[in-house]
Design an enzyme around this catalytic site. Sequence first.
Site, PDB file in Angstrom:
ATOM      1  N   HIS A 241      89.728  -3.137 -33.619  1.00 20.86           N
ATOM      2  CA  HIS A 241      90.781  -3.712 -32.773  1.00 20.86           C
ATOM      3  C   HIS A 241      92.155  -3.535 -33.430  1.00 20.86           C
ATOM      4  O   HIS A 241      93.120  -3.197 -32.756  1.00 20.86           O
ATOM      5  CB  HIS A 241      90.528  -5.202 -32.532  1.00 20.86           C
ATOM      6  CG  HIS A 241      89.445  -5.477 -31.536  1.00 20.86           C
ATOM      7  ND1 HIS A 241      89.419  -4.899 -30.282  1.00 20.86           N
ATOM      8  CD2 HIS A 241      88.360  -6.279 -31.590  1.00 20.86           C
ATOM      9  CE1 HIS A 241      88.364  -5.349 -29.621  1.00 20.86           C
ATOM     10  NE2 HIS A 241      87.694  -6.175 -30.399  1.00 20.86           N
TER      11      HIS A 241
ATOM     12  N   GLU B  65      91.052 -10.272 -26.254  1.00 15.77           N
ATOM     13  CA  GLU B  65      90.066 -10.566 -25.216  1.00 15.77           C
ATOM     14  C   GLU B  65      90.154 -11.990 -24.670  1.00 15.77           C
ATOM     15  O   GLU B  65      89.241 -12.462 -24.010  1.00 15.77           O
ATOM     16  CB  GLU B  65      88.653 -10.281 -25.760  1.00 15.77           C
ATOM     17  CG  GLU B  65      88.443  -8.788 -26.005  1.00 15.77           C
ATOM     18  CD  GLU B  65      87.098  -8.463 -26.626  1.00 15.77           C
ATOM     19  OE1 GLU B  65      86.161  -9.267 -26.514  1.00 15.77           O
ATOM     20  OE2 GLU B  65      86.994  -7.375 -27.241  1.00 15.77           O
TER      21      GLU B  65
ATOM     22  N   HIS C 198      91.350 -12.248 -31.931  1.00  9.52           N
ATOM     23  CA  HIS C 198      90.367 -11.594 -31.072  1.00  9.52           C
ATOM     24  C   HIS C 198      90.377 -12.181 -29.678  1.00  9.52           C
ATOM     25  O   HIS C 198      90.541 -11.482 -28.696  1.00  9.52           O
ATOM     26  CB  HIS C 198      88.954 -11.679 -31.661  1.00  9.52           C
ATOM     27  CG  HIS C 198      87.996 -10.799 -30.934  1.00  9.52           C
ATOM     28  ND1 HIS C 198      87.365 -11.197 -29.778  1.00  9.52           N
ATOM     29  CD2 HIS C 198      87.629  -9.520 -31.153  1.00  9.52           C
ATOM     30  CE1 HIS C 198      86.627 -10.193 -29.331  1.00  9.52           C
ATOM     31  NE2 HIS C 198      86.769  -9.168 -30.148  1.00  9.52           N
TER      32      HIS C 198
END
Length: 292
Positions: A241, A209, A179
């Site tokens: 995602h 991110e 992530h």
Amino acid sequence: MHKRWMAAVAVFCLFLSAAAVDAFAGAHVSESSEKTGILLVTFGSSMTSAQATFDHIQKRVAETYPGIPVRWAYTSRMIRKKLAGQGRHLDSPETALAGMMEEGYTRVAVQSLHMIEGREYQELHRTVEAFRTLGGFRKIVLGKPLLSSQEDMRRCVETILANLPRERRPAEAVVMMGHGTEHPSNAIYAALMFQLQLRDPNIFIGTVEGYPQIDTIKELLLARKIKSAWLLPFMSVAGDHAHNDMAGGQQGSWKSILTRAGVRCRAILKGAADYEGFVDIWVSHLGAALSR
Ligand code: CO
């Protein structure tokens, strides 16, 4: 975050008044038996397929700690809201702990199902500390997320190596999507990639991110003249995602970016919690918390 705190403060005020009423009525004071519970806390997912993953974790926890009731909470307000719209009610950690307090639990082990000690974990930590300060439970402990020590790193490396796609050949890359976060714990992704590459130089970890992003990974693949890559999420569940930003057909997905660069992509949509090796790590952290 501000709103979340306000909500937590409001919940505590309710408790303080409830506790005062109880003390006044003389209730609970003589009850000496312990009531232990487990609260599993995940970011959450609105994808129907994620439920099977959560059920799998629940089953493993129930097998390892039989007789201890297991509750769930989702840290993502957005996902809780979305699920509520579909008629599914999921608690925040604050609400779940408030409920357990109300039900008379005296000892609670909260287990984070996050990957790293990032922002979500930090907020959960603050919530647990606040409940500890409040004193409604005799004991409340928090289990660490997946990657919390060098030993966890070692176990993760072994689990990743043991679960590489069967058809993958050594010249093909394995590109994992973490992530990523602005929190300094983001550095764990590159550290894990370093340790993986000592064993298998064609395994890469990028983030959606945080750092490194897909452009950096793409350059590494091109520098090694890699023509084929397997895409795997490195998140607890294969959610939005993984399905869209990693394996989706839109322009900016990892699949599209790498395909345009001449790298053939195949995706495997399984989250970390779908693999026994990763679940073992979370379960061992829960065990450490319970015995604290
Ligand atoms: Co995200």
